[in-house]
Enzyme design. Structure first.
Site, short mmCIF file in Angstrom:
data_model
loop_
_atom_site.label_atom_id
_atom_site.label_comp_id
_atom_site.label_asym_id
_atom_site.label_seq_id
_atom_site.Cartn_x
_atom_site.Cartn_y
_atom_site.Cartn_z
N ARG A 11 0.83 -1.20 0.00
CA ARG A 11 0.00 0.00 0.00
C ARG A 11 0.86 1.25 0.00
O ARG A 11 2.08 1.19 0.14
CB ARG A 11 -0.92 0.02 1.22
CG ARG A 11 -1.95 -1.07 1.25
CD ARG A 11 -2.85 -0.93 2.48
NE ARG A 11 -2.11 -1.04 3.73
CZ ARG A 11 -2.63 -0.91 4.94
NH1 ARG A 11 -3.91 -0.66 5.07
NH2 ARG A 11 -1.89 -1.03 6.03
N ILE A 12 0.20 2.39 -0.17
CA ILE A 12 0.87 3.68 -0.09
C ILE A 12 0.35 4.41 1.14
O ILE A 12 -0.85 4.45 1.41
CB ILE A 12 0.59 4.53 -1.35
CG1 ILE A 12 1.24 3.87 -2.57
CG2 ILE A 12 1.11 5.96 -1.17
CD1 ILE A 12 0.94 4.57 -3.88
N ASP A 96 13.60 2.57 2.53
CA ASP A 96 12.76 2.57 3.72
C ASP A 96 13.60 2.35 4.98
O ASP A 96 13.42 3.03 6.00
CB ASP A 96 11.66 1.51 3.61
CG ASP A 96 12.18 0.11 3.30
OD1 ASP A 96 13.31 -0.02 2.78
OD2 ASP A 96 11.45 -0.86 3.56
N ASP A 117 10.60 -2.56 11.97
CA ASP A 117 9.49 -2.20 11.08
C ASP A 117 8.73 -3.47 10.72
O ASP A 117 9.22 -4.31 9.96
CB ASP A 117 10.04 -1.51 9.83
CG ASP A 117 8.93 -1.01 8.91
OD1 ASP A 117 7.75 -1.05 9.30
OD2 ASP A 117 9.25 -0.55 7.79
#
Length: 244
Positions: A11-12, A96, A117
């Protein structure tokens, strides 16, 4: 104002910042990208910068569509960051992970920092108190673990996430939930324990889509912030402006 965009594997996520204050968060699918960004820019007319970090398969042109409206900035591993990158293969380090390390360095100075994360994959990134990025670990996230059990066995079903009723599963589905979820938690606590044995003056930041679920299950004390990557994007962009 700054609009930060994190393009993940599934997803964004986005957020609008005024200085360090979050005005609104957004989550949407990749096929909605241009429509959603257009709506965000219409709602927040004072946005001047669109800052993007992407590990997902989205063309840059999708963002450059807005270059006449805002300054479009793509953060990459070629940028300057507030830590020394000691990774053996720095060009393969995902943006990221770099942004998370950058945010930890800027937000928590002069400490040993471990950023966890928990998303499609779970990543561990360690920056020491002297601002040296040393590396970490990568393993499958919750969803990938369920998919692997189904895809690489003959009879195990494809389950969606469900909190196990007990660590002793009394059926195949319950055994799978126990193995996936409890194994996930034990893994994270095990990594944290190992780091804490070797380093003092230590802080753990837990982020990602599964952060809030995991936070109440870990035995170790952590800072849980599911939007730490977006906040780190904003802070890293400000760092870039002030240091270029």
């Amino acid at each position: 104002m700054v609009l930060t965009i994190d393009v993940g594997n599934t997803r964004i996520k986005g957020a609008v910042f005024e200085n360090d204050t979050v005005l609104e968060f957004f989550i949407f699918d990749k096929n909605e990208l241009q429509i959603k960004i257009k709506k965000i820019l219409k709602k927040f007319e004072k946005v001047t910068d669109l800052v993007v970090a992407s590990v997902g398969n989205v063309e840059k042109e999708s963002f450059l569509h807005f270059k006449n409206d805002v300054n479009v900035c793509f953060l990459t591993n070629e940028d300057h960051f507030p830590f020394k990158n000691n990774y053996a293969t720095p060009k393969t380090l995902g943006i990221d992970r770099i942004i998370l390390a950058s945010g930890a360095t800027l937000q928590y100075p002069k400490q040993n920092r471990l950023v966890i994360d928990a998303g499609t994959c779970i990543t561990y990134d360690f920056v020491d108190e002297n601002d040296n990025y040393l590396g970490g670990a990568i393993s499958p996230g919750l969803r990938l673990r369920y998919e692997a059990l189904h895809n690489y066995t003959a009879k195990l079903p494809l389950l969606t996430f469900e909190e196990p009723k007990s660590y002793v599963g009394n059926s195949t589905p319950e055994s799978m939930h126990s193995g996936v979820v409890n194994g996930f938690v034990y893994e994270i606590d095990g990594f944290i324990d190992q780091y804490k044995e070797d380093y003092s003056n230590f802080i753990i930041i837990l982020t990602g889509g599964d952060a809030l679920f995991l936070a109440k299950r870990l035995k170790n004390t952590i800072f849980a912030n599911s939007n730490f990557l977006l906040e780190s994007l904003n802070q890293t962009f400000q760092y870039k402006i002030n240091n270029d």
